[in-house]
Design an enzyme around this catalytic site. Structure first.
Site, PDB file in Angstrom:
ATOM      1  N   HIS A  87      -9.557  -2.325  -1.812  1.00 18.10           N
ATOM      2  CA  HIS A  87      -8.253  -2.238  -0.927  1.00 18.10           C
ATOM      3  C   HIS A  87      -7.236  -1.466  -1.644  1.00 18.10           C
ATOM      4  O   HIS A  87      -7.004  -1.514  -2.743  1.00 18.10           O
ATOM      5  CB  HIS A  87      -7.918  -3.594  -0.576  1.00 18.10           C
ATOM      6  CG  HIS A  87      -7.596  -4.533  -1.802  1.00 18.10           C
ATOM      7  ND1 HIS A  87      -6.180  -4.502  -2.228  1.00 18.10           N
ATOM      8  CD2 HIS A  87      -8.155  -5.449  -2.532  1.00 18.10           C
ATOM      9  CE1 HIS A  87      -6.076  -5.497  -3.125  1.00 18.10           C
ATOM     10  NE2 HIS A  87      -7.397  -5.988  -3.092  1.00 18.10           N
ATOM     11  N   ASP A  89      -3.921  -1.706  -0.743  1.00 21.49           N
ATOM     12  CA  ASP A  89      -2.569  -2.437  -0.643  1.00 21.49           C
ATOM     13  C   ASP A  89      -2.542  -3.331  -1.838  1.00 21.49           C
ATOM     14  O   ASP A  89      -3.403  -3.532  -2.674  1.00 21.49           O
ATOM     15  CB  ASP A  89      -2.421  -3.297   0.555  1.00 21.49           C
ATOM     16  CG  ASP A  89      -3.484  -4.516   0.557  1.00 21.49           C
ATOM     17  OD1 ASP A  89      -4.716  -4.069   0.312  1.00 21.49           O
ATOM     18  OD2 ASP A  89      -3.093  -5.530   0.699  1.00 21.49           O
ATOM     19  N   ASP A 120      -5.598  -4.763  -9.281  1.00 24.45           N
ATOM     20  CA  ASP A 120      -5.834  -5.329  -7.955  1.00 24.45           C
ATOM     21  C   ASP A 120      -5.156  -4.498  -6.960  1.00 24.45           C
ATOM     22  O   ASP A 120      -4.148  -4.859  -6.572  1.00 24.45           O
ATOM     23  CB  ASP A 120      -5.405  -6.734  -8.100  1.00 24.45           C
ATOM     24  CG  ASP A 120      -5.844  -7.435  -6.816  1.00 24.45           C
ATOM     25  OD1 ASP A 120      -6.690  -6.974  -6.298  1.00 24.45           O
ATOM     26  OD2 ASP A 120      -5.171  -8.627  -6.609  1.00 24.45           O
ATOM     27  N   GLU A 151      -5.427  -6.319   2.518  1.00 27.20           N
ATOM     28  CA  GLU A 151      -6.170  -7.615   2.020  1.00 27.20           C
ATOM     29  C   GLU A 151      -5.349  -8.748   1.430  1.00 27.20           C
ATOM     30  O   GLU A 151      -5.610  -9.671   1.768  1.00 27.20           O
ATOM     31  CB  GLU A 151      -7.290  -6.942   0.924  1.00 27.20           C
ATOM     32  CG  GLU A 151      -8.188  -8.133   0.370  1.00 27.20           C
ATOM     33  CD  GLU A 151      -7.738  -8.771  -0.731  1.00 27.20           C
ATOM     34  OE1 GLU A 151      -8.388 -10.061  -0.907  1.00 27.20           O
ATOM     35  OE2 GLU A 151      -6.698  -8.479  -1.267  1.00 27.20           O
ATOM     36  N   GLU A 152      -4.036  -8.010   0.806  1.00 20.75           N
ATOM     37  CA  GLU A 152      -3.255  -9.090   0.202  1.00 20.75           C
ATOM     38  C   GLU A 152      -2.579 -10.212   0.898  1.00 20.75           C
ATOM     39  O   GLU A 152      -2.565 -11.401   0.762  1.00 20.75           O
ATOM     40  CB  GLU A 152      -2.707  -8.664  -0.783  1.00 20.75           C
ATOM     41  CG  GLU A 152      -3.062  -7.640  -1.888  1.00 20.75           C
ATOM     42  CD  GLU A 152      -3.814  -8.311  -3.113  1.00 20.75           C
ATOM     43  OE1 GLU A 152      -3.778  -9.684  -2.846  1.00 20.75           O
ATOM     44  OE2 GLU A 152      -4.184  -7.985  -4.146  1.00 20.75           O
ATOM     45  N   HIS A 415      -1.130 -10.400  -9.574  1.00 25.56           N
ATOM     46  CA  HIS A 415      -0.257 -11.065  -9.161  1.00 25.56           C
ATOM     47  C   HIS A 415       0.891 -11.446  -9.923  1.00 25.56           C
ATOM     48  O   HIS A 415       1.495 -12.406  -9.365  1.00 25.56           O
ATOM     49  CB  HIS A 415      -0.872 -12.405  -8.092  1.00 25.56           C
ATOM     50  CG  HIS A 415      -1.955 -11.925  -7.006  1.00 25.56           C
ATOM     51  ND1 HIS A 415      -2.205 -12.742  -6.024  1.00 25.56           N
ATOM     52  CD2 HIS A 415      -2.783 -10.708  -6.960  1.00 25.56           C
ATOM     53  CE1 HIS A 415      -3.164 -12.325  -5.266  1.00 25.56           C
ATOM     54  NE2 HIS A 415      -3.645 -10.703  -6.152  1.00 25.56           N
TER      55      HIS A 415
END
Length: 451
Positions: A87, A89, A120, A151-152, A415
């Site tokens: 992904h 994003d 990520d 996705e996030e 994150h």
């Protein structure tokens, strides 16, 4: 060094440059953030895929979802097809004062590059691009590409695959949104916990009442709620709700000291729960109070609280249906009456986990490729984080083997502030994916010839 390893070595500088350019784009697909950077990242990924030989590129535009990039390279005659997922994003950066460098100014430090979203999951997009470039855009397997853009935050794409299974049809899938248990240890993620939410609220009075005049008899909604929440765990910190599946974990796991460092647990504070960290983090349930509606301490009035509410996040064993686990939590809370007061319990979203089969030809080929790239025996781990799309892909294409690995590692600060990816792990992940294509094609041909 064989020819494949040499080609990957020659590609490393270009891949690093492409990763830096992609990571500089603040592609945050959350409400309140602009669409333009997300769409710019989308266009850049399309360019990277074209440069890697993906000539047939399309997309999906689903309601309320940033565009999904699709593409393909036809399979050589008789060869299997591999679907590649990642992904483009990223998470918001959070408090930028906690970063050692601006989150969208990729910074090289100690053999790594630091930026939001670089591990990520933008590094894993470059893993796919690099593996295809290693074969000059003509890999020995057919390729399908799916790179999503939301996705996030989550989107309608999570549930889409079952409605269009032909788009995802493949013999194996590489879900590159994972990585190694620690740097230098090649790792398959073979299980993902499910994820669900529950809201519980209490109303006891029409409005706040003076704690001196009414406290002691008037039912305090916050105290009622706290007593209810306290029943979710036992004295050791293990989840105490009946009906939630748990079992011991027998694969690779984190050491307590490294987990405490990663989580930044304060000195002298014990961890929750009993059993191995693998069971607590991956094959046992977890319940977290995500938020609490109650008067704030600053400026609080001396009054009995009439209303309180909590939002719970429930992590579910990979093989237990999230809806089943959610029902268990709802029934547990709804059956409580602290001080004779009932609770209003509302189920929220629910996404199933995933448990991989590991005995097929794709896993054997990928294990061979990992040994080649890292020079070490691969291990198995699980993840407490949910990727709802994986369950959707497994439902859409039940015969495909699903492999979860990539360039991240457990110390990448996903994150969190100062997210980073190690350049050596990136290069080895590219080598591993390219070697997997070669080994899977060779094994497939051998099996076809033996029939």
């Amino acid at each position: 060094m064989d020819d494949l390893a040499r080609r990957v070595d020659e590609l490393a500088d270009g891949l690093r440059s492409d990763l830096v350019g992609l990571a500089a784009i603040p592609s945050i697909a959350f409400p309140g953030y602009p669409d333009e950077p997300v769409l710019r990242a989308h266009d850049r990924v399309v360019e990277l895929l074209r440069s890697a030989g993906v000539g047939s590129i399309g997309g999906l535009d689903l309601p309320g979802t940033q565009p999904v990039i699709t593409g393909s390279i036809p399979a050589p005659e008789g060869a299997p097809t591999v679907l590649l997922y990642a992904h483009y994003d990223v998470q918001p950066p959070g408090d930028e004062s906690l970063w050692d460098s601006p989150p969208f100014e990729p910074t090289q430090v100690d053999g790594a590059i630091r930026a939001r979203g670089i591990a990520d999951d933008k590094s894993n997009i470059l893993v796919h691009v690099g593996a295809l470039r290693a074969f000059g855009g003509r890999p020995p397997v057919g390729i399908k590409v799916v790179i999503e853009g939301q996705e996030e935050y989550g989107s309608a794409f999570d549930d889409y695959p079952a409605s269009d299974p032909d788009l995802f049809g493949s013999d194996a899938m590489v879900i590159a949104d994972m990585g190694n248990v620690r740097p230098g240890v090649p790792t398959f993620t073979v299980a993902l916990r499910g994820d669900t939410e529950v809201i519980v609220e209490v109303r006891t009075l029409a409005e706040p009442r003076h704690s001196g005049e009414y406290g002691g008899a008037a039912p305090d909604a916050l105290i009622v709620l706290l007593h209810a929440l306290a029943t979710l765990h036992d004295a050791d910190g293990d989840v105490a709700v009946p009906g939630l599946l748990r079992e011991e974990w027998d694969g690779a796991t984190l050491e307590e000291a490294e987990f405490r460092k990663m989580a930044e647990v304060r000195e002298g504070v014990p961890l929750f729960g009993t059993g191995s960290l693998g069971r607590r983090l991956w094959t046992g349930p977890a319940i977290t109070v995500m938020g609490l509606d109650a008067p704030s301490v600053d400026g609080a009035a001396a009054a009995v609280v009439p209303y309180a509410r909590a939002k719970l996040n429930v992590r579910v064993h990979p093989r237990q249906k999230a809806a089943e686990a959610q029902r268990a939590v709802v029934e547990h809370l709804a059956g409580l009456r602290p001080f004779g007061v009932g609770l209003q319990v509302t189920p929220g979203d629910a996404g199933d986990g995933f448990a991989a089969g590991t005995g097929g030809p794709a896993y054997r080929a990928a294990a061979e490729a990992m040994r080649e790239a890292w020079g070490a025996e691969p291990v198995h781990m699980a993840s407490g984080g949910a990727i709802p799309l994986v369950a959707g892909l497994a439902e859409a294409v039940p015969d495909a083997e699903i492999l979860l690995f990539g360039a991240q590692d457990s110390m990448s600060n996903l994150h969190a502030p100062n997210e980073r990816v190690l350049l050596d792990e990136l290069k080895r992940a590219v080598h591993a994916e390219a070697a997997f294509f070669r080994a899977f094609a060779r094994d497939h041909a051998a099996r076809q010839g033996a029939r």
